[in-house]
Design an enzyme around this catalytic site. Structure first.
Site, PDB file in Angstrom:
ATOM      1  N   TYR A  10      45.453  50.503  52.516  1.00  0.00           N
ATOM      2  CA  TYR A  10      45.825  51.738  51.810  1.00  0.00           C
ATOM      3  C   TYR A  10      47.029  52.485  52.368  1.00  0.00           C
ATOM      4  CZ  TYR A  10      41.296  50.706  49.867  1.00  0.00           C
ATOM      5  OH  TYR A  10      40.252  50.064  49.266  1.00  0.00           O
ATOM      6  N   GLU A  65      33.814  54.961  50.934  1.00  0.00           N
ATOM      7  CA  GLU A  65      35.056  54.746  50.184  1.00  0.00           C
ATOM      8  C   GLU A  65      35.449  55.987  49.385  1.00  0.00           C
ATOM      9  OE1 GLU A  65      35.554  50.486  48.627  1.00  0.00           O
ATOM     10  OE2 GLU A  65      33.386  50.711  48.781  1.00  0.00           O
ATOM     11  N   ASP A  69      38.002  37.916  45.709  1.00  0.00           N
ATOM     12  CA  ASP A  69      38.790  37.699  46.927  1.00  0.00           C
ATOM     13  C   ASP A  69      38.487  36.319  47.509  1.00  0.00           C
ATOM     14  OD1 ASP A  69      39.715  40.281  46.604  1.00  0.00           O
ATOM     15  OD2 ASP A  69      38.167  41.151  47.900  1.00  0.00           O
ATOM     16  N   GLY A 123      39.970  48.620  43.266  1.00  0.00           N
ATOM     17  CA  GLY A 123      40.755  49.805  43.555  1.00  0.00           C
ATOM     18  C   GLY A 123      41.906  49.989  42.576  1.00  0.00           C
ATOM     19  N   SER A 149      36.201  47.881  50.759  1.00  0.00           N
ATOM     20  CA  SER A 149      37.398  48.351  51.467  1.00  0.00           C
ATOM     21  C   SER A 149      37.443  47.904  52.928  1.00  0.00           C
ATOM     22  CB  SER A 149      37.519  49.880  51.386  1.00  0.00           C
ATOM     23  OG  SER A 149      37.747  50.287  50.062  1.00  0.00           O
ATOM     24  N   ASN A 195      34.526  42.117  43.281  1.00  0.00           N
ATOM     25  CA  ASN A 195      34.646  43.578  43.179  1.00  0.00           C
ATOM     26  C   ASN A 195      34.482  43.995  41.721  1.00  0.00           C
ATOM     27  OD1 ASN A 195      35.909  44.294  46.065  1.00  0.00           O
ATOM     28  ND2 ASN A 195      36.885  42.446  45.298  1.00  0.00           N
ATOM     29  N   ARG A 214      37.728  41.843  40.240  1.00  0.00           N
ATOM     30  CA  ARG A 214      38.669  41.150  41.129  1.00  0.00           C
ATOM     31  C   ARG A 214      37.883  40.340  42.145  1.00  0.00           C
ATOM     32  NH1 ARG A 214      40.517  44.782  44.689  1.00  0.00           N
ATOM     33  NH2 ARG A 214      39.768  43.489  46.414  1.00  0.00           N
ATOM     34  N   GLU A 264      34.139  37.560  48.164  1.00  0.00           N
ATOM     35  CA  GLU A 264      33.318  38.540  47.456  1.00  0.00           C
ATOM     36  C   GLU A 264      33.924  38.860  46.106  1.00  0.00           C
ATOM     37  OE1 GLU A 264      34.580  42.913  48.860  1.00  0.00           O
ATOM     38  OE2 GLU A 264      33.628  41.764  50.461  1.00  0.00           O
TER      39      GLU A 264
END
Length: 343
Positions: free
Chosen positions: A248, A13, A289, A308, A182, A304, A287, A302
């Site tokens: 991205y 990443e 998901d 990002g 990512s 984070n 964060r 998962e």
């Protein structure tokens, strides 16, 4: 304040991190701080913050980084730069110690698995985000899912395939490395042939591979800032799934925030996000998901610990939905980190 923004590194990443770091450094400058963007693996030949910052000021666009459509070829990058690349480069610890604060803009690798946070604790360096324990628990997908299951948080069924272990194809599934972010190395599998190919590919990233039940449904993400849960965001890739390219590349994915969902579903997602945050011992910002089936069943995919902060990232969009600008978000993360008693 004088703030070191740590980015880059030897994780897959790397480019995402450099983009996050550039955005963060620019925002800190906007808020009146002096931000030194530092690649954690390449370091800096200057031994003082003043001299390193002065050198940076001479660059035309010190914070501008572009994320390519494909993930970086890290083995090639390491080989090409083998004389200067280390997990922690020249003068990094020295510059972080001298600065007032270190904003960790790393994704994956030592920046997100707790190792760097533990080292900073030893050296007395103040830094952003969760401490080493929460970072470790969130980064290891197997451990985090075990903790979720123990605490009644729904997550897709899974098994871990260790090096040398054989496994037969048992139906549609998701194959992924145990500790990448990512969507790097993630493969959606629908056949025995795809399964075999996916295992070969994913083992390039980690010898421990996760085989996860494939859940069909809408994809959502929910951020948390301090003790406040941010609005739910829905993620709708224009083609394929929410992979590295779709994450991205501008315009590749439609993001809707607040998500167009019933209030009760939004409330359930918010409550689960707080529970996951507490279960994994995360703090400051994070964060989570999710996938939600058409029947309304929620599955946490998962967590984070260092979301990002790129131009297309989700957490800043969620913050913007409640009137928090990117620069204000970055400032708030710094303030919360300095106030934290957990580290």
């Amino acid at each position: 304040m004088n703030i070191v923004v740590l980015a880059g590194g030897l994780s897959y990443e790397r480019e995402v991190s450099l983009s996050s770091g550039g955005q963060i450094a620019s925002a800190l400058e906007e808020r009146g701080h002096r931000a030194l963007l530092l690649d954690v693996c390449q370091g800096n030949n200057q031994r003082t913050f003043e001299s390193a910052y002065s050198m940076q000021q001479q660059e035309a666009h010190p914070f501008a980084y572009y994320i390519d459509e494909k993930e970086p070829d890290m083995p090639r990058f390491i080989e090409k730069n083998r004389t200067q690349n280390k997990l922690i480069g020249e003068n990094v610890l020295l510059l972080c110690q001298e600065a007032d604060f270190c904003f960790i803009a790393l994704h994956g690798g030592i920046g997100e698995n707790g190792k760097l946070q533990a080292l900073f604790d030893i050296y007395g360096i103040r830094y952003s985000g969760s401490g080493y324990k929460g970072s470790l628990l969130a980064m290891d997908k197997d451990i985090s899912k075990q903790l979720m299951k123990m605490n009644g948080i729904p997550t897709p069924k899974w098994q871990i395939l260790k090096e040398g272990q054989a496994v037969d194809y048992a139906g549609p599934c998701v194959v992924k490395p145990i500790d990448n972010g990512s969507s790097i190395g993630v493969e959606l599998v629908e056949s025995k042939e795809q399964f075999s190919n996916a295992l070969k590919k994913v083992k390039q990233y980690n010898s421990k591979v996760m085989i996860e039940e494939k859940i069909a449904g809408r994809e959502f993400s929910v951020g948390i800032l301090g003790d406040k849960v941010l609005p739910v965001i829905e993620i709708i890739p224009k083609k394929g799934f929410y992979n590295y390219e779709n994450k991205y590349q501008k315009g590749a994915t439609e993001e809707r925030t607040p998500a167009d969902i019933p209030d009760d579903l939004a409330q359930r997602l918010s409550e689960l996000t707080m529970l996951v945050n507490q279960t994994l011992g995360l703090s400051i910002y994070a964060r989570m998901d999710y996938l939600v089936t058409k029947e309304g069943e929620i599955y946490c995919i998962e967590a984070n610990s260092l979301p990002g902060m790129t131009p297309t990232s989700l957490l800043p969009q969620e913050a913007a939905a409640v009137g928090i600008s990117f620069a204000e978000l970055v400032e708030r993360i710094v303030e919360l980190s300095l106030q934290s008693k957990d580290k």
